[in-house]
Design an enzyme around this catalytic site. Structure first.
Site, PDB file in Angstrom:
ATOM      1  N   LYS A 107       4.632   4.180 -11.871  1.00 60.39           N
ATOM      2  CA  LYS A 107       3.129   3.703 -12.324  1.00 60.39           C
ATOM      3  C   LYS A 107       2.530   4.713 -13.011  1.00 60.39           C
ATOM      4  O   LYS A 107       2.134   5.758 -12.268  1.00 60.39           O
ATOM      5  CB  LYS A 107       2.463   3.213 -11.197  1.00 60.39           C
ATOM      6  CG  LYS A 107       1.177   2.457 -11.353  1.00 60.39           C
ATOM      7  CD  LYS A 107       0.535   1.704 -10.133  1.00 60.39           C
ATOM      8  CE  LYS A 107       0.086   2.380  -9.007  1.00 60.39           C
ATOM      9  NZ  LYS A 107      -0.333   1.673  -7.876  1.00 60.39           N
TER      10      LYS A 107
ATOM     11  N   ASN B 195       4.187   6.097  -7.175  1.00 58.25           N
ATOM     12  CA  ASN B 195       2.657   6.359  -7.684  1.00 58.25           C
ATOM     13  C   ASN B 195       2.509   7.313  -8.326  1.00 58.25           C
ATOM     14  O   ASN B 195       2.107   8.685  -7.746  1.00 58.25           O
ATOM     15  CB  ASN B 195       1.741   5.996  -6.298  1.00 58.25           C
ATOM     16  CG  ASN B 195       0.380   5.834  -6.562  1.00 58.25           C
ATOM     17  OD1 ASN B 195       0.048   6.236  -7.611  1.00 58.25           O
ATOM     18  ND2 ASN B 195      -0.207   5.361  -5.390  1.00 58.25           N
ATOM     19  N   PHE B 196       2.359   7.467  -9.583  1.00 58.69           N
ATOM     20  CA  PHE B 196       1.885   8.638 -10.414  1.00 58.69           C
ATOM     21  C   PHE B 196       0.317   8.290 -10.781  1.00 58.69           C
ATOM     22  O   PHE B 196       0.110   9.021 -11.621  1.00 58.69           O
ATOM     23  CB  PHE B 196       2.902   8.986 -11.559  1.00 58.69           C
ATOM     24  CG  PHE B 196       4.293   9.231 -11.171  1.00 58.69           C
ATOM     25  CD1 PHE B 196       4.599   9.866 -10.113  1.00 58.69           C
ATOM     26  CD2 PHE B 196       5.171   8.704 -11.883  1.00 58.69           C
ATOM     27  CE1 PHE B 196       5.839  10.193  -9.747  1.00 58.69           C
ATOM     28  CE2 PHE B 196       6.594   9.005 -11.705  1.00 58.69           C
ATOM     29  CZ  PHE B 196       7.007   9.625 -10.826  1.00 58.69           C
ATOM     30  N   SER B 197      -0.258   7.430 -10.187  1.00 58.80           N
ATOM     31  CA  SER B 197      -1.718   7.164 -11.072  1.00 58.80           C
ATOM     32  C   SER B 197      -2.988   7.244 -10.131  1.00 58.80           C
ATOM     33  O   SER B 197      -3.823   7.329 -10.579  1.00 58.80           O
ATOM     34  CB  SER B 197      -1.403   5.662 -11.289  1.00 58.80           C
ATOM     35  OG  SER B 197      -1.577   4.770 -10.179  1.00 58.80           O
ATOM     36  N   CYS B 198      -2.693   7.569  -8.887  1.00 57.35           N
ATOM     37  CA  CYS B 198      -3.850   7.636  -7.908  1.00 57.35           C
ATOM     38  C   CYS B 198      -4.644   8.586  -8.331  1.00 57.35           C
ATOM     39  O   CYS B 198      -4.060  10.092  -8.109  1.00 57.35           O
ATOM     40  CB  CYS B 198      -3.187   7.584  -6.384  1.00 57.35           C
ATOM     41  SG  CYS B 198      -4.710   7.624  -5.158  1.00 57.35           S
TER      42      CYS B 198
ATOM     43  N   ASN C 121     -15.814   6.525  -5.630  1.00 58.95           N
ATOM     44  CA  ASN C 121     -14.996   5.783  -4.481  1.00 58.95           C
ATOM     45  C   ASN C 121     -13.851   6.406  -4.350  1.00 58.95           C
ATOM     46  O   ASN C 121     -13.224   7.096  -4.904  1.00 58.95           O
ATOM     47  CB  ASN C 121     -14.369   4.270  -5.043  1.00 58.95           C
ATOM     48  CG  ASN C 121     -13.583   3.682  -3.895  1.00 58.95           C
ATOM     49  OD1 ASN C 121     -13.994   3.339  -2.781  1.00 58.95           O
ATOM     50  ND2 ASN C 121     -12.431   3.356  -4.440  1.00 58.95           N
TER      51      ASN C 121
ATOM     52  N   LYS D 233       0.731  -1.230  -0.085  1.00 63.47           N
ATOM     53  CA  LYS D 233      -0.072  -0.042   0.068  1.00 63.47           C
ATOM     54  C   LYS D 233       0.809   1.167   0.062  1.00 63.47           C
ATOM     55  O   LYS D 233       1.763   1.319   0.771  1.00 63.47           O
ATOM     56  CB  LYS D 233      -0.795   0.043   1.415  1.00 63.47           C
ATOM     57  CG  LYS D 233      -1.731   1.215   1.321  1.00 63.47           C
ATOM     58  CD  LYS D 233      -3.201   1.022   0.259  1.00 63.47           C
ATOM     59  CE  LYS D 233      -3.961   2.154   0.848  1.00 63.47           C
ATOM     60  NZ  LYS D 233      -5.088   2.097  -0.543  1.00 63.47           N
TER      61      LYS D 233
END
Length: 298
Positions: A262, A222-225, A164, A134
């Protein structure tokens, strides 16, 4: 004359227990996997799981069965498996990704199912090859429930609906990196990847160094959230090829482990940030996955 049982019908009676008592009771072999193989019409493989089982093993397995009606007739069922060439072995599912050898291509994705040691450990014991833990950050993440986010028109009062809302790890960064360190120590053959997200150059570098110090195999950027609403985080970065380029470069210059940016799919030309993550990085080996995830390695 006593008729033999139909091994397929008998296999369908099996409850497919998790941590099956029959296998726990069997010192040599895995009756539960043999029964699954029979149930899904894979007789060629079924025999291999019990090739080393003795009569005592099979009896112990049958007596350990917890079926609500009557125990699965494991001994009779196994006798009905056609003999196979014992020299044959199961095909390898091993792969190599970014220079890392993996037992198989099945990894836990960075999500709510991998937020603590216990859940990841259970997945490893069940056969998963690795985990993208995570996403870890340096922000103060607080639990909010229910996890719904209002969708409006540019922040005005016009309301369209809900979506969400999944947050990053709620643990302090030091706690998560300790968990990753323990996972790698206790499961050295498994692949542990730290997913991180910073808001500034300094945060990206600090998190990446903490990940490397924890002994992980690789670090995911994490470049996608899509749900981190702070400017300069998540998909806000992933949609900006220049930011992707710079943040990837900062991290690559700070650590020696593989770096996996990502990408976000919420963009017209995903190749632009993906290729940007390769810029300014000399003497690299790189791969681009089908899911848009690029891997850079010096």
């Amino acid at each position: 004359m006593k008729r033999g049982i139909n091994i397929h019908d008998e296999a369908r009676r099996c409850l497919l227990c998790a941590d099956a008592p029959c296998t726990r009771a069997c010192k040599n072999g895995d009756p539960a996997r043999a029964i699954r193989a029979i149930r899904f019409d894979n007789l060629k493989m079924a025999g291999q799981w019990v090739a080393t089982c003795s009569e005592e093993d099979q009896l112990a397995a049958e007596e350990a069965c917890i079926h609500y009606d009557r125990p699965i007739r494991i001994r009779e069922m196994l006798k009905g498996i056609p003999e196979t060439d014992g020299s044959k072995t199961l095909p390898s599912l091993g792969i190599e990704f970014c220079g890392i050898k993996c037992e198989n291509p099945f990894f836990l994705a960075s999500s709510a199912i991998c937020t603590n040691y216990e859940m990841v450990a259970r997945a490893f014991e069940a056969g998963w090859a690795g985990v993208f833990y995570k996403t870890i950050c340096l922000e103060d993440i607080r639990e909010v429930s229910p996890r719904f986010d209002a969708v409006s028109d540019g922040g005005t009062a016009d309301f369209f609906g809900f979506r969400n809302m999944e947050q990053l790890s709620e643990n302090p960064a030091s706690v998560d990196f300790d968990i990753l360190h323990r996972l790698k120590k206790d499961y050295p053959t498994k692949i542990v990847v730290a997913s991180i997200m910073g808001q500034t150059e300094e945060q990206w570098i600090e998190l990446a160094k903490m990940a490397e110090a924890a002994g992980v195999d690789a670090v995911e950027l994490n470049f996608s959230c899509p749900q981190m609403r702070l400017a300069g985080m998540g998909s806000d970065v992933g949609q900006n090829a220049e930011l992707v380029t710079f943040y990837t470069a900062y991290v690559k210059r700070s650590v020696s482990i593989p770096v996996i940016p990502k990408m976000t799919p919420n963009i017209t030309q995903i190749n632009q940030p993906a290729m940007g993550s390769q810029c300014h990085l000399s003497h690299q080996h790189h791969q681009v996955g089908h899911d848009g995830r690029t891997c850079s390695r010096i």
